[in-house]
Design an enzyme around this catalytic site. Structure first.
Site, short mmCIF file in Angstrom:
data_model
loop_
_atom_site.label_atom_id
_atom_site.label_comp_id
_atom_site.label_asym_id
_atom_site.label_seq_id
_atom_site.Cartn_x
_atom_site.Cartn_y
_atom_site.Cartn_z
N GLU A 4 0.80 -1.22 0.00
CA GLU A 4 0.00 0.00 0.00
C GLU A 4 0.83 1.27 0.00
O GLU A 4 0.53 2.23 0.71
CB GLU A 4 -0.93 0.00 1.21
CG GLU A 4 -0.24 0.07 2.58
CD GLU A 4 0.22 -1.25 3.14
OE1 GLU A 4 0.58 -1.30 4.33
OE2 GLU A 4 0.23 -2.26 2.41
N HIS A 21 -8.44 -3.92 -0.20
CA HIS A 21 -7.58 -3.99 0.99
C HIS A 21 -6.48 -2.94 0.92
O HIS A 21 -6.25 -2.21 1.89
CB HIS A 21 -6.96 -5.38 1.12
CG HIS A 21 -6.12 -5.56 2.34
ND1 HIS A 21 -6.64 -6.00 3.53
CD2 HIS A 21 -4.81 -5.33 2.56
CE1 HIS A 21 -5.67 -6.04 4.44
NE2 HIS A 21 -4.54 -5.64 3.87
N GLU A 45 -3.34 -3.75 10.15
CA GLU A 45 -3.96 -4.81 9.35
C GLU A 45 -5.32 -5.25 9.87
O GLU A 45 -6.19 -5.63 9.08
CB GLU A 45 -3.01 -6.00 9.25
CG GLU A 45 -1.70 -5.69 8.54
CD GLU A 45 -1.89 -5.25 7.09
OE1 GLU A 45 -3.02 -5.32 6.57
OE2 GLU A 45 -0.90 -4.83 6.47
N ASP A 55 9.45 -9.95 11.57
CA ASP A 55 9.06 -10.72 10.39
C ASP A 55 8.78 -12.18 10.73
O ASP A 55 7.99 -12.85 10.05
CB ASP A 55 10.16 -10.65 9.33
CG ASP A 55 10.17 -9.32 8.58
OD1 ASP A 55 9.20 -8.56 8.73
OD2 ASP A 55 11.15 -9.05 7.88
#
Length: 628
Positions: free
Chosen positions: A272, A296, A319, A377
């Site tokens: 995004e 999204h 999210e 991550d």
């Protein structure tokens, strides 16, 4: 708690604007240039500014055009190397100072990928995937930025182009791949640094039709070979989606909303980046069945790009909120049943992630207390998306339903847009809003929520099991049940199934069908083969469906089905099953497929990966290396 993933002194001095000057060298595969930070002093007497960097060749640091002492500390495996730049004495809080850092990238920069024609990705030499910790040259704070980038290929950035005009001749009329052109961009809206992204390659632009009276513009970038099909795929819905989102939240403020279809090695479904959403080519299916991914990504314009998480522990604020609002838009565009259907599909992904972290239950939490220097991550999964969205849905239902809840959503965005917040700040605002707009009754409801279970709960289930409208899955579940019952029929030619079974299903229902099948004991190899052939799952260009088919086939690693389909699955990922030779670099697919094939045939997985890993993005390589 301070950001556990940074070595910078952002509480003492912080960047408010950064100006880049870069030159892209495609022969040496280097970005060289400078970043000038316009810094606000936050603490009297601060003696240095500390930047996070990762695998950069740092050449010089300057203040007022004069070189100043700087020191690069040893590399931390996760946080990179701290760059310490000396500052003038007696700085006072409230003062501004500009610091320029000159540097070059290196071959170890994992946020940047250089491609070559040998990888069959045509003329798209460079792009970045600047997410999480991958791009550590900037502070993790909101800032505006500007950039001048010289390249022999067209340059795209997550900002508004100033020159040359993107609607004019490609590459300002110069020869692409030969003549250098300087591109100028400016991002007027403060954004978090992970949204600063660049791509450069032989790309063309097509504007989407102007939508009603909107001032913002929208269009798509892609390679010449793909621009027509990509335009067709996204032109009908993108601007419509964005306008519908404005009605739910607040006006779109970034002026431009463009899409860029990247090469197959791009490791995400979408990213995004402000003004410029990066997309995987796996979405270009020729039937518009996967365009909802754009919903999204554009929702992040408010949740993530607008209001973002203070640091990795609060990633769910990005999210979870984005997933929740994306599904509100599904209800607005289609029906309430479509919204709940998305939650049903998401519940399968959530369950898979919760099971994956069974031995590391800390990562099952919504709010994760990362140790300083711990790699976030490692915890990446669907949990912040799905558990977060379910928490917000639960609150919506408890506080009076969607109509009562949406004014709170607007107030939340309006209050925090342009800032980074923590879960505690979000919760305090939640209480403050409902105290003003509901009084003791609403506060009593909020007090009854088991916040500790939602934020820090571990295990395989949500704190509250929510019910969803199942009207769109009844036929799906019925077909899956028939296939489960059919296992008792050994000869597949005697089975009463037909290709038309899926005629009334949309893409998401087909996905739900395959996921429902996974809830039953594994089917015999003969039935899996028949399923893949009859419904064309084994050859479909729809990556979401094909991935679910391979998940089904590989579900039991010791089964005949897993042994039979392991090679097909891994060949699909590395591009060995098609004439194009194009890989499927999206981590949603490549990572779990390699994990599943590794369990079924370790030697095949390792040998294939070692042969083909060079074609994948450095971020994907890092994570799949850990899997194998």
């Amino acid at each position: 708690m301070v950001d556990p993933t940074t070595q910078s002194n952002y509480l003492q001095i912080a960047t408010e604007h950064v100006s880049f000057e870069w030159t892209l060298d495609f022969d040496l595969q280097i970005v060289s240039g400078s970043a000038t930070h316009h810094l606000l002093v936050k603490e009297d007497g601060v003696k240095e500014v500390v930047f996070d960097t990762l695998d950069l060749n740092l050449l010089d640091a300057k203040i007022d055009g004069k070189s100043v002492p700087f020191d690069v500390k040893g590399k931390h495996e996760v946080m990179g190397s701290a760059l310490h730049v000396a500052l003038p004495q007696d700085l006072k809080a409230g003062q501004y100072i500009d610091v320029t850092v000159e540097y070059r990238t290196t071959s170890e920069c994992i946020a940047l990928q250089w491609l070559d024609k040998a990888r069959k990705e045509r003329d798209f030499p460079s792009f970045s995937a600047s997410v999480s910790l991958s791009m550590r040259v900037l502070l993790r704070l909101y800032k505006t930025y500007s950039a001048k980038v010289t390249s022999i290929f067209p340059v795209l950035l997550s900002a508004v182009r100033q020159s040359p005009s993107q609607t004019g001749p490609v590459h300002d009329g110069k020869v692409v791949g030969k003549d250098p052109v300087t591109y100028s961009y400016r991002q007027h809206v403060p954004i978090p640094s992970y949204l600063i992204a660049i791509a450069s390659g032989n790309v063309h632009y097509r504007a989407f039709p102007k939508f009603e009276d909107k001032e913002w513009t929208s269009g798509i970038w892609a390679e010449p070979e793909l621009i027509e099909s990509a335009y067709w795929e996204f032109s009908e819905d993108t601007a419509r989606f964005l306008a519908a989102e404005e009605n739910i939240v607040t006006p779109y403020k970034f002026r431009v909303y463009d899409l860029l279809v990247l090469p197959p090695s791009f490791p995400y479904g979408g990213m995004e980046n402000a003004c410029l959403t990066f997309l995987t080519p796996t979405l270009v299916t020729g039937d518009r069945t996967l365009v909802d991914v754009v919903v999204h990504e554009l929702t992040h314009s408010w949740f993530g790009n607008g209001v973002t998480h203070a640091h990795a522990s609060h990633f769910w604020l990005n999210e979870g909120w984005t997933t929740y609002i994306e599904r509100v838009l599904q209800q607005t565009l289609y029906t309430p049943a479509h919204r709940d259907f998305s939650f049903i599909i998401g519940s399968k992904a959530l369950q898979r992630s919760l099971e994956e972290f069974e031995k590391e239950p800390k990562y099952q939490r919504l709010v994760i207390d990362f140790e300083h220097g711990e790699d976030p991550d490692v915890a990446f999964s669907s949990i912040p998306y799905e558990k977060g969205a379910n928490l917000i849905l639960y609150l919506e239902r408890r506080l009076g339903g969607l109509e009562a809840f949406l004014p709170y959503v607007k107030d939340y965005v309006s209050t925090f847009i342009g800032t980074s917040i923590t879960t505690e700040q979000w919760k305090a605002h939640l209480y403050g809003y409902w105290e003003k707009n509901g009084g003791p009754e609403k506060i009593k409801i909020l007090d009854s929520v088991d916040w500790n279970a939602w934020f820090y709960g571990q295990g395989q289930k949500l704190p509250v099991e929510l019910e969803y409208d199942t009207s769109l899955v009844k036929a799906v579940y019925a077909l899956a049940s028939r296939w489960d019952a059919a296992r008792s029929t050994a000869e597949v030619s005697q089975l009463n199934f037909d290709e038309s079974d899926l005629k009334e299903f949309d893409s998401n229902q087909t996905i739900a069908f395959l996921e429902r099948l996974q809830s039953y004991p594994p089917l015999p190899l003969s039935h899996v083969r028949h399923l893949g052939t009859l419904y064309k799952f084994a050859t479909t260009p729809n990556a979401e469906i094909r991935f679910r088919f391979y998940e089904l086939a590989l579900a039991d690693p010791v089964s005949d089905s897993a042994k039979a389909f392991a090679a097909d699955a891994v060949n699909w990922i590395v591009g060995a099953d098609s004439q194009s030779g194009l890989i499927v670099g999206r981590m949603k697919f490549c990572r779990p497929v390699f994990r599943a094939v590794f369990k079924a045939d370790k030697d095949l997985a390792v040998a294939t990966w070692n042969t083909k890993k060079g074609a994948f993005h450095p971020v994907a390589k890092k994570l799949i290396d850990k899997v194998l």
